[in-house]
Design a protein around this motif. Sequence first.
Motif, short mmCIF file in Angstrom:
data_model
loop_
_atom_site.label_atom_id
_atom_site.label_comp_id
_atom_site.label_asym_id
_atom_site.label_seq_id
_atom_site.Cartn_x
_atom_site.Cartn_y
_atom_site.Cartn_z
N ALA A 63 0.83 -1.21 0.00
CA ALA A 63 0.00 0.00 0.00
C ALA A 63 0.86 1.26 0.00
N TYR A 64 1.97 1.25 0.73
CA TYR A 64 2.85 2.42 0.74
C TYR A 64 3.50 2.62 -0.62
N PRO B 126 1.20 6.76 -8.49
CA PRO B 126 0.58 7.58 -9.54
C PRO B 126 1.44 8.78 -9.92
N SER B 127 1.25 9.27 -11.15
CA SER B 127 2.01 10.44 -11.58
C SER B 127 1.72 11.65 -10.70
N THR B 128 0.49 11.72 -10.22
CA THR B 128 0.12 12.72 -9.21
C THR B 128 -0.46 11.96 -8.03
N PRO B 129 0.35 11.63 -7.02
CA PRO B 129 -0.16 10.84 -5.90
C PRO B 129 -1.30 11.55 -5.18
N PRO B 130 -2.28 10.80 -4.68
CA PRO B 130 -3.40 11.42 -3.98
C PRO B 130 -2.95 12.03 -2.65
N LEU B 131 -3.54 13.17 -2.32
CA LEU B 131 -3.24 13.85 -1.06
C LEU B 131 -4.40 13.79 -0.08
N ARG C 101 4.79 14.22 -2.59
CA ARG C 101 4.02 14.00 -1.36
C ARG C 101 2.85 13.08 -1.69
N ALA C 102 2.48 12.24 -0.74
CA ALA C 102 1.34 11.33 -0.93
C ALA C 102 0.61 11.17 0.40
N HIS C 103 -0.64 10.78 0.32
CA HIS C 103 -1.50 10.70 1.49
C HIS C 103 -1.12 9.55 2.42
N HIS C 104 -1.18 9.83 3.70
CA HIS C 104 -1.24 8.80 4.74
C HIS C 104 -2.09 9.36 5.86
N VAL C 105 -2.84 8.47 6.52
CA VAL C 105 -3.75 8.92 7.57
C VAL C 105 -3.00 9.57 8.74
N GLY D 268 -0.50 11.62 8.34
CA GLY D 268 0.16 12.80 7.81
C GLY D 268 0.72 12.55 6.43
N ASN D 269 0.37 13.40 5.48
CA ASN D 269 0.92 13.27 4.13
C ASN D 269 2.44 13.33 4.18
N SER D 270 3.08 12.48 3.38
CA SER D 270 4.51 12.27 3.57
C SER D 270 5.25 12.21 2.25
N ASP D 271 6.58 12.13 2.36
CA ASP D 271 7.50 12.06 1.23
C ASP D 271 8.07 10.65 1.14
N PRO D 272 8.89 10.35 0.13
CA PRO D 272 9.44 8.99 0.03
C PRO D 272 10.21 8.55 1.27
N GLU D 273 10.98 9.46 1.87
CA GLU D 273 11.69 9.09 3.10
C GLU D 273 10.71 8.69 4.19
N GLY D 274 9.62 9.46 4.31
CA GLY D 274 8.62 9.13 5.32
C GLY D 274 7.99 7.78 5.09
N PHE D 275 7.70 7.45 3.83
CA PHE D 275 7.12 6.13 3.54
C PHE D 275 8.13 5.02 3.79
N ALA D 276 9.41 5.28 3.55
CA ALA D 276 10.43 4.30 3.93
C ALA D 276 10.43 4.07 5.43
N ALA D 277 10.36 5.16 6.20
CA ALA D 277 10.34 5.03 7.65
C ALA D 277 9.11 4.28 8.13
N MET D 278 7.95 4.59 7.53
CA MET D 278 6.73 3.87 7.90
C MET D 278 6.84 2.39 7.58
N GLY D 279 7.42 2.08 6.42
CA GLY D 279 7.60 0.68 6.07
C GLY D 279 8.51 -0.05 7.04
N ILE D 280 9.51 0.65 7.55
CA ILE D 280 10.41 0.04 8.54
C ILE D 280 9.67 -0.20 9.84
#
Length: 230
Positions: A77-78, A84-89, A140-144, A146-158
């Motif tokens: 999901a992350y 997408p070319s324009t990730p949802p926010l 930037r892309a949506h997460h419940v 807080g909308n985040s960047d690729p680094e943030g999604f990496a951290a969430m995945g960890i």
Amino acid sequence: MSRSSKPGGTDHRPTAPADTAPVTPGPVTADDLARAVRLAVALLRTAPGSAWEGRAAGSLAWDCWETVEHLSDDLFAYAAQLGPSTPPLDGAVPFVWRPNRPGGPANAVHADRAAGLLQTLEACGALLVAMVRTTPAEVRAHHVFGNSDPEGFAAMGIVETVVHTHDLAVGLGLDWDPPADVCARVLARLFPDVPAGADPWPTLLWATGRTALPGRPRRTAWRWDGTVRP
């Protein structure tokens, strides 16, 4: 934990936190995520094939098979959020998430029970690693949480990987001790409110509602902050 927080718990007894202490500097990277997934898969491969179904993952309401499916689904999901070319926010990419049973995790990813499980986890982890490596830092892309960047999604995945592997290790009777430097970087990126100074791994378990720390009771509600800070 990708769409809601799911506290767990153990009798882990970490050291007491101090008021201040440095964490390992630097951003969370795709290499950190790849390392966490690789170590988790290597540990879980040591479990017997008969152990996955019907055995609770720590204090979660799911068995170990369902928990690996949930972790795989989080990583998928992350990766999808960044795709997408324009990730949802304002919401998730509209896959359909459904449980296989009442009370089970609502997933888009379900492993073939006749064919195995851990390749699914490994593949979903690789998808997120690839998206973190190739997505521009300004995206930037949506997460419940807080909308985040690729680094943030990496951290969430960890966080998903190391904490749910902890749940699985409890259920399977395995020892799991993820890298302290990776845990420290994740704490700095996603949990700016947690006490500094303790061992990063027990602190991350406390931050995600898995255990108590001396003088700090186990959290019954928690969330990270995925927003991008200056």
